[in-house]
Design an enzyme around this catalytic site. Structure first.
Site, mmCIF file in Angstrom:
data_model
loop_
_atom_site.group_PDB
_atom_site.id
_atom_site.type_symbol
_atom_site.label_atom_id
_atom_site.label_comp_id
_atom_site.label_asym_id
_atom_site.label_seq_id
_atom_site.Cartn_x
_atom_site.Cartn_y
_atom_site.Cartn_z
ATOM 1 N N ASP A 42 138.317 56.867 1.593
ATOM 2 C CA ASP A 42 137.259 57.494 0.810
ATOM 3 C C ASP A 42 137.804 58.709 0.066
ATOM 4 O O ASP A 42 138.318 59.642 0.679
ATOM 5 C CB ASP A 42 136.147 57.966 1.764
ATOM 6 N N TYR A 47 137.492 65.718 -5.162
ATOM 7 C CA TYR A 47 138.443 66.121 -4.119
ATOM 8 C C TYR A 47 139.812 66.510 -4.689
ATOM 9 O O TYR A 47 140.646 67.073 -3.980
ATOM 10 C CB TYR A 47 138.644 65.020 -3.074
ATOM 11 N N LYS A 72 134.077 58.637 -6.113
ATOM 12 C CA LYS A 72 132.718 59.096 -6.442
ATOM 13 C C LYS A 72 132.710 59.845 -7.766
ATOM 14 O O LYS A 72 133.589 60.678 -8.008
ATOM 15 C CB LYS A 72 132.189 60.040 -5.350
ATOM 16 N N HIS A 105 127.950 60.814 -6.571
ATOM 17 C CA HIS A 105 128.241 61.717 -5.444
ATOM 18 C C HIS A 105 126.977 62.413 -4.928
ATOM 19 O O HIS A 105 126.831 62.647 -3.722
ATOM 20 C CB HIS A 105 129.285 62.743 -5.889
HETATM 21 P P1 NAP Z 1 134.768 65.161 9.893
HETATM 22 O O1 NAP Z 1 135.426 63.876 9.636
HETATM 23 O O2 NAP Z 1 133.436 65.178 10.539
HETATM 24 O O3 NAP Z 1 135.738 66.134 10.747
HETATM 25 C C1 NAP Z 1 137.048 66.402 10.336
HETATM 26 C C2 NAP Z 1 137.635 67.445 11.285
HETATM 27 O O4 NAP Z 1 137.699 66.909 12.603
HETATM 28 C C3 NAP Z 1 139.029 67.883 10.924
HETATM 29 O O5 NAP Z 1 139.111 69.265 11.188
HETATM 30 C C4 NAP Z 1 139.918 67.099 11.884
HETATM 31 O O6 NAP Z 1 141.092 67.801 12.224
HETATM 32 C C5 NAP Z 1 139.038 67.003 13.092
HETATM 33 N N1 NAP Z 1 139.305 65.765 13.847
HETATM 34 C C6 NAP Z 1 139.389 64.517 13.340
HETATM 35 N N2 NAP Z 1 139.597 63.622 14.327
HETATM 36 C C7 NAP Z 1 139.653 64.325 15.472
HETATM 37 C C8 NAP Z 1 139.860 63.958 16.822
HETATM 38 N N3 NAP Z 1 140.031 62.684 17.182
HETATM 39 N N4 NAP Z 1 139.863 64.944 17.764
HETATM 40 C C9 NAP Z 1 139.685 66.231 17.419
HETATM 41 N N5 NAP Z 1 139.483 66.640 16.151
HETATM 42 C C10 NAP Z 1 139.464 65.695 15.184
HETATM 43 O O7 NAP Z 1 134.650 66.034 8.551
HETATM 44 P P2 NAP Z 1 134.524 65.858 6.992
HETATM 45 O O8 NAP Z 1 135.851 65.944 6.357
HETATM 46 O O9 NAP Z 1 133.470 66.822 6.596
HETATM 47 O O10 NAP Z 1 133.926 64.391 6.729
HETATM 48 C C11 NAP Z 1 134.713 63.231 6.648
HETATM 49 C C12 NAP Z 1 134.776 62.660 5.234
HETATM 50 O O11 NAP Z 1 133.484 62.367 4.723
HETATM 51 C C13 NAP Z 1 135.347 63.634 4.181
HETATM 52 O O12 NAP Z 1 136.728 63.807 4.324
HETATM 53 C C14 NAP Z 1 134.899 62.958 2.907
HETATM 54 O O13 NAP Z 1 135.735 61.846 2.624
HETATM 55 C C15 NAP Z 1 133.493 62.504 3.300
HETATM 56 N N6 NAP Z 1 132.450 63.480 2.878
HETATM 57 C C16 NAP Z 1 131.591 63.109 1.874
HETATM 58 C C17 NAP Z 1 130.613 63.989 1.424
HETATM 59 C C18 NAP Z 1 129.662 63.560 0.343
HETATM 60 O O14 NAP Z 1 128.952 64.421 -0.211
HETATM 61 N N7 NAP Z 1 129.607 62.279 0.022
HETATM 62 C C19 NAP Z 1 130.483 65.265 2.007
HETATM 63 C C20 NAP Z 1 131.352 65.608 3.050
HETATM 64 C C21 NAP Z 1 132.322 64.704 3.476
HETATM 65 P P3 NAP Z 1 142.539 67.446 11.624
HETATM 66 O O15 NAP Z 1 142.390 67.343 10.132
HETATM 67 O O16 NAP Z 1 143.360 68.613 12.071
HETATM 68 O O17 NAP Z 1 142.999 66.159 12.221
#
Ligand code: NAP
Length: 274
Positions: A42, A47, A72, A105
């Site tokens: 994704d 980004y 997006k 988005h």
């Molecule tokens: P998330 O996936 O909920 O959390 C990511 C965090 O969790 C990072 O700090 C990562 O650390 C840590 N982590 C990952 N796996 C882990 C594990 N097994 N154990 C411990 N810690 C872990 O956060 P997010 O980036 O907000 O959301 C994920 C994706 O959703 C985004 O990257 C993006 O692609 C998408 N998104 C979309 C929108 C939208 O408006 N459509 C908004 C927000 C996000 P490390 O990096 O150090 O591994």
């Protein structure tokens, strides 16, 4: 890997989120993820990493057609011509002939949604986009988008995790055959120390993060896109297809709270001080 199947399309239920992954770290992480078996990535115009994501896909030992790639459109590109032009630019940066899924988005504030969806449908006709969808759309906005689009809406990508109730949208997606893609499934990292989830995980030799991801992908038709940068986290997040939660555990994991969502998100963002 398990797949979400809707509208005769198979989407890998676990994908890699790439928000905040940039430069070489992004190329390395996406490359590692593909090596580990991820087949769903994704990204977004916003980004600033489409080029790096594309580079990783190009050098991976994975046929293009096996990898489900989402990008997006950013709202400043919602006018018809901008949507078409900026998608071409995204494809250029990604080095791909098509993306599997193109999303709006956010809901549109100024441009009629019909205009943007019209451009996206034309991109489908041209073969540059396989499927279209939306992100951050509530159930009523999704219903409206479906009425305005002349091609089917495949997915709605929204924030979804154990602290966030999405039952209304989920019920609609289930009924209509639309993927609910869960973003920030680990509350941006703020859920990984949740003791309640860790206690459930102990029964299976899994962590709190793995329990949260299992809980999501066990709900049809949900896909989850956790972001991870270390090999350890990448490998852990994809290792959620070798156990199942019982109905009681599924109910126990869901613990919606706006406060916990907010605090968790801040903890994920700013560290344990919050
Ligand atoms: P998330 O996936 O909920 O959390 C990511 C965090 O969790 C990072 O700090 C990562 O650390 C840590 N982590 C990952 N796996 C882990 C594990 N097994 N154990 C411990 N810690 C872990 O956060 P997010 O980036 O907000 O959301 C994920 C994706 O959703 C985004 O990257 C993006 O692609 C998408 N998104 C979309 C929108 C939208 O408006 N459509 C908004 C927000 C996000 P490390 O990096 O150090 O591994």
């Amino acid at each position: 890997m398990e797949y979400v199947r809707v509208q005769d399309v198979e989407i890998p239920a676990l994908g890699l989120g790439t928000w905040n992954l940039t430069d070489d770290q992004c190329v390395r992480t996406v490359g590692r993820a593909l090596e580990l078996g991820y087949r769903h990535v994704d990204t977004a115009q916003d980004y600033g990493n489409e080029r790096e994501v594309g580079r990783a896909i190009a050098t991976a030992d994975v046929p293009r057609e096996e990898c489900f790639v989402t990008t997006k459109l950013w709202p400043s590109n919602y006018r018809y011509d901008d949507a078409v032009e900026s998608t071409r630019e995204s494809l250029d940066r990604l080095g791909l002939e098509y993306v599997d899924l193109l999303l709006m988005h956010w809901p549109s504030l100024h441009v009629p949604t019909e205009e943007t969806l019209g451009a996206m449908a034309d991109l489908v006709d041209e073969g540059l986009v396989r499927h279209v969808g939306v992100s951050n759309f509530s159930r009523s906005r999704l219903e409206e988008a479906r009425e305005l689009s002349r091609v089917p809406i495949l997915a709605d990508q929204v924030q979804y995790h154990p602290y966030r109730d999405r039952s209304d949208l989920l019920e609609y997606c289930r009924q209509e055959g639309i993927v609910l893609t869960a973003y920030s499934p680990l509350v941006h990292g703020g859920l990984v120390d949740d003791e309640r989830l860790a206690a459930i995980g102990e029964r299976y030799g899994k962590t709190a993060a793995q329990v949260a991801l299992r809980w999501l992908v066990q709900q049809e038709p949900v896909a989850a896109i956790p972001k991870a940068s270390s090999r350890e986290h990448l490998a852990a997040n994809i290792a959620v297809f070798d156990f199942s939660l019982t109905d009681e555990e599924m109910a126990e994991v869901a613990d919606p709270s706006a406060l916990r969502t907010g605090l968790g998100w801040m903890r994920g963002r700013f560290g344990r001080r919050v």
